[in-house]
Design a protein around this motif. Structure first.
Motif, PDB file in Angstrom:
ATOM      1  N   GLU A  57       0.815  -1.179   0.066  1.00  8.87           N
ATOM      2  CA  GLU A  57      -0.007  -0.048   0.010  1.00  8.87           C
ATOM      3  C   GLU A  57       0.968   1.435  -0.009  1.00  8.87           C
ATOM      4  OE1 GLU A  57      -2.321   0.722   3.638  1.00  8.87           O
ATOM      5  OE2 GLU A  57      -3.742   1.993   2.614  1.00  8.87           O
ATOM      6  N   ALA A  58       1.812   1.217   0.642  1.00 14.00           N
ATOM      7  CA  ALA A  58       2.817   2.447   0.893  1.00 14.00           C
ATOM      8  C   ALA A  58       3.301   2.621  -0.509  1.00 14.00           C
ATOM      9  CB  ALA A  58       3.910   2.107   1.902  1.00 14.00           C
ATOM     10  N   LEU A  59       3.626   1.517  -1.264  1.00 17.79           N
ATOM     11  CA  LEU A  59       4.488   1.747  -2.595  1.00 17.79           C
ATOM     12  C   LEU A  59       3.331   2.235  -3.658  1.00 17.79           C
ATOM     13  CD1 LEU A  59       6.584  -1.563  -2.569  1.00 17.79           C
ATOM     14  CD2 LEU A  59       7.440   0.944  -2.561  1.00 17.79           C
ATOM     15  N   GLY A  60       2.216   1.845  -3.441  1.00 15.58           N
ATOM     16  CA  GLY A  60       1.190   2.227  -4.394  1.00 15.58           C
ATOM     17  C   GLY A  60       0.005   1.534  -4.948  1.00 15.58           C
TER      18      GLY A  60
ATOM     19  N   VAL B 204       2.787  -8.391 -20.739  1.00 18.82           N
ATOM     20  CA  VAL B 204       1.730  -8.020 -20.652  1.00 18.82           C
ATOM     21  C   VAL B 204       1.346  -6.542 -19.803  1.00 18.82           C
ATOM     22  CG1 VAL B 204      -0.402  -8.438 -19.030  1.00 18.82           C
ATOM     23  CG2 VAL B 204       0.659 -10.236 -20.495  1.00 18.82           C
ATOM     24  N   LEU B 205       2.433  -6.157 -18.823  1.00 21.87           N
ATOM     25  CA  LEU B 205       2.338  -4.979 -18.083  1.00 21.87           C
ATOM     26  C   LEU B 205       2.654  -3.819 -18.976  1.00 21.87           C
ATOM     27  CD1 LEU B 205       4.252  -4.341 -14.760  1.00 21.87           C
ATOM     28  CD2 LEU B 205       4.664  -2.910 -16.581  1.00 21.87           C
ATOM     29  N   LEU B 206       3.524  -4.073 -19.935  1.00 18.20           N
ATOM     30  CA  LEU B 206       3.826  -2.734 -20.885  1.00 18.20           C
ATOM     31  C   LEU B 206       2.510  -2.764 -21.810  1.00 18.20           C
ATOM     32  CD1 LEU B 206       7.543  -3.630 -21.363  1.00 18.20           C
ATOM     33  CD2 LEU B 206       6.565  -1.687 -20.288  1.00 18.20           C
ATOM     34  N   ALA B 207       2.003  -3.782 -22.225  1.00 16.75           N
ATOM     35  CA  ALA B 207       0.762  -3.805 -23.278  1.00 16.75           C
ATOM     36  C   ALA B 207      -0.306  -3.299 -22.559  1.00 16.75           C
ATOM     37  CB  ALA B 207       0.478  -4.991 -23.603  1.00 16.75           C
TER      38      ALA B 207
ATOM     39  N   ALA C 265       5.951  -2.078 -10.947  1.00 12.59           N
ATOM     40  CA  ALA C 265       4.734  -1.626 -11.533  1.00 12.59           C
ATOM     41  C   ALA C 265       4.815  -0.084 -11.493  1.00 12.59           C
ATOM     42  CB  ALA C 265       3.708  -2.507 -10.994  1.00 12.59           C
ATOM     43  N   VAL C 266       4.947   0.211 -10.199  1.00 11.59           N
ATOM     44  CA  VAL C 266       4.537   1.625 -10.016  1.00 11.59           C
ATOM     45  C   VAL C 266       5.822   2.440 -10.788  1.00 11.59           C
ATOM     46  CG1 VAL C 266       4.896   3.619  -8.283  1.00 11.59           C
ATOM     47  CG2 VAL C 266       4.025   1.517  -7.708  1.00 11.59           C
ATOM     48  N   GLY C 267       7.098   1.875 -10.968  1.00 10.04           N
ATOM     49  CA  GLY C 267       7.892   2.644 -11.761  1.00 10.04           C
ATOM     50  C   GLY C 267       7.452   2.716 -13.105  1.00 10.04           C
ATOM     51  N   PHE C 268       6.767   1.531 -13.817  1.00  7.09           N
ATOM     52  CA  PHE C 268       6.527   1.562 -15.309  1.00  7.09           C
ATOM     53  C   PHE C 268       5.125   2.442 -15.445  1.00  7.09           C
ATOM     54  CE2 PHE C 268       8.718  -2.327 -15.986  1.00  7.09           C
ATOM     55  CZ  PHE C 268       9.543  -1.923 -16.842  1.00  7.09           C
TER      56      PHE C 268
ATOM     57  N   ARG D 236       1.300   7.579 -15.963  1.00  2.81           N
ATOM     58  CA  ARG D 236      -0.135   7.263 -15.432  1.00  2.81           C
ATOM     59  C   ARG D 236      -0.101   6.703 -14.036  1.00  2.81           C
ATOM     60  NH1 ARG D 236      -2.992   2.665 -18.525  1.00  2.81           N
ATOM     61  NH2 ARG D 236      -4.306   3.139 -16.721  1.00  2.81           N
ATOM     62  N   PRO D 237       0.220   7.550 -13.248  1.00  2.00           N
ATOM     63  CA  PRO D 237       0.720   7.042 -11.818  1.00  2.00           C
ATOM     64  C   PRO D 237      -0.231   6.423 -11.048  1.00  2.00           C
ATOM     65  CG  PRO D 237       0.240   9.420 -11.678  1.00  2.00           C
ATOM     66  CD  PRO D 237      -0.061   9.139 -13.132  1.00  2.00           C
ATOM     67  N   PRO D 238       0.048   5.981  -9.957  1.00  2.00           N
ATOM     68  CA  PRO D 238      -0.910   4.976  -9.013  1.00  2.00           C
ATOM     69  C   PRO D 238      -2.064   5.487  -8.707  1.00  2.00           C
ATOM     70  CG  PRO D 238       1.601   4.626  -8.431  1.00  2.00           C
ATOM     71  CD  PRO D 238       1.313   5.593  -9.372  1.00  2.00           C
TER      72      PRO D 238
END
Ligand code: KMH
Ligand code: ZN
Length: 275
Positions: free
Chosen positions: A39-42, A215-218, A252-255, A261-263
């Motif tokens: 949660e703290a990370l996003g 999948v994450l990038l797509a 994932a947060v970094g990408f 498109r921030p968390p």
């Protein structure tokens, strides 16, 4: 319109053994620590499978209730219980998951070969799950393991109405041996099929194993959201085991930030999902 990114963490699953994956959170304390740090990370949603004292998957009703209460006490995360459980779980136990009164629950939209096993989701069972969630005010996440599951969802909503809250959210679970592949082309095809679902339907995507990154990038580029976690991926890079769920959420947060498109916060996520 492209929004921020809903990040779901699926920290445990039912498939990996603690003995083989020591970083897997299997006790309530391990789950709570993971939840707080993610949660703290996003992360805004946690997709939960629980384990028994021997770290075996369980759908024990008391333990599920205790887990929901503890997660609510320790975090502001949206608590999504798995009704998929393990492939060996009987339908009655999977339906009884809703008795723990989570914010959300998964609802898999059809049967799929699952490695050497079968993940059975009969039509009548899916209808039962969907209508019980409507009655109890639990918001579903419709799990899509194959493209035909989207057609089944269109049929379900046409015959039995919208979910509680009125918003439809699906999760593409890609790269399961027996389901749709975790490729950009398949993700685009699945996203296109959402045109047949109610306007405003949103999607997350996760790729099992080595399909995680494609999948994450797509998904980010197609306007979708992300699910990550050790339920789906235990290898961070070739030859490097995942050290923790936090490592996957941080990536994932970094990408998502790179994609501008921030968390989403947990409050924004509740708005998006109709909670
Ligand atoms: N463990 C799989 C058999 C869900 O959580 O709803 C099913 C699964 C899907 O993980
Ligand atoms: Zn699951």
């Amino acid at each position: 319109m492209t929004t921020g990114t809903l990040i779901t963490v699926a920290p445990t699953g039912a498939e990996s053994a603690k003995a083989e994956v020591p970083a897997l959170p299997v006790t309530l304390d391990e789950l709570l620590l993971t939840a707080k740090e993610c949660e703290a990370l996003g992360a805004a949603v946690i997709h939960v499978h629980i384990r028994d004292d021997e770290a075996r998957p369980t759908l024990d009703p008391g333990r599920l209730r205790e887990t929901v209460a503890a997660l609510r006490e320790a975090t502001d995360l949206i608590v999504q219980l798995s009704t998929g459980g393990a492939v060996t779980d009987p339908e009655a136990a999977r339906l009884a998951v809703l008795d723990a009164a989570p914010d959300m629950a998964s609802c898999t939209m059809g049967t799929v070969n699952f490695g050497d096993d079968v993940f059975l989701n009969r039509w009548e069972f899916v209808v039962d799950l969907h209508t019980r969630m409507q009655e109890r005010g639990v918001v579903p996440e419709y799990e899509i393991f194959d493209l035909g599951h989207l057609t089944a969802l269109q049929r379900l909503l046409g015959k039995h109405g919208l979910p509680h809250g009125g918003h439809v959210h699906v999760d593409f679970v890609m790269g399961v041996p027996g389901g749709m592949p975790g490729t950009t082309a398949t993700l685009v095809a699945a996203a296109q099929m959402l045109r047949d679902l109610p306007e405003g339907t949103t999607f997350s995507a996760t790729g099992i194993g080595r399909s995680t990154l494609p999948v994450l990038l797509a998904s980010l580029s197609a306007g979708g959201h992300l699910r990550v976690g050790m339920e789906d991926t235990v290898t961070y890079a070739k030859g490097r085991p995942v050290e923790s769920n936090m490592q996957l959420v941080a990536r994932a947060v970094g990408f998502a930030q790179l994609a501008q498109r921030p968390p989403l916060t947990t409050a924004e996520a509740r708005d998006l999902l109709g909670l």
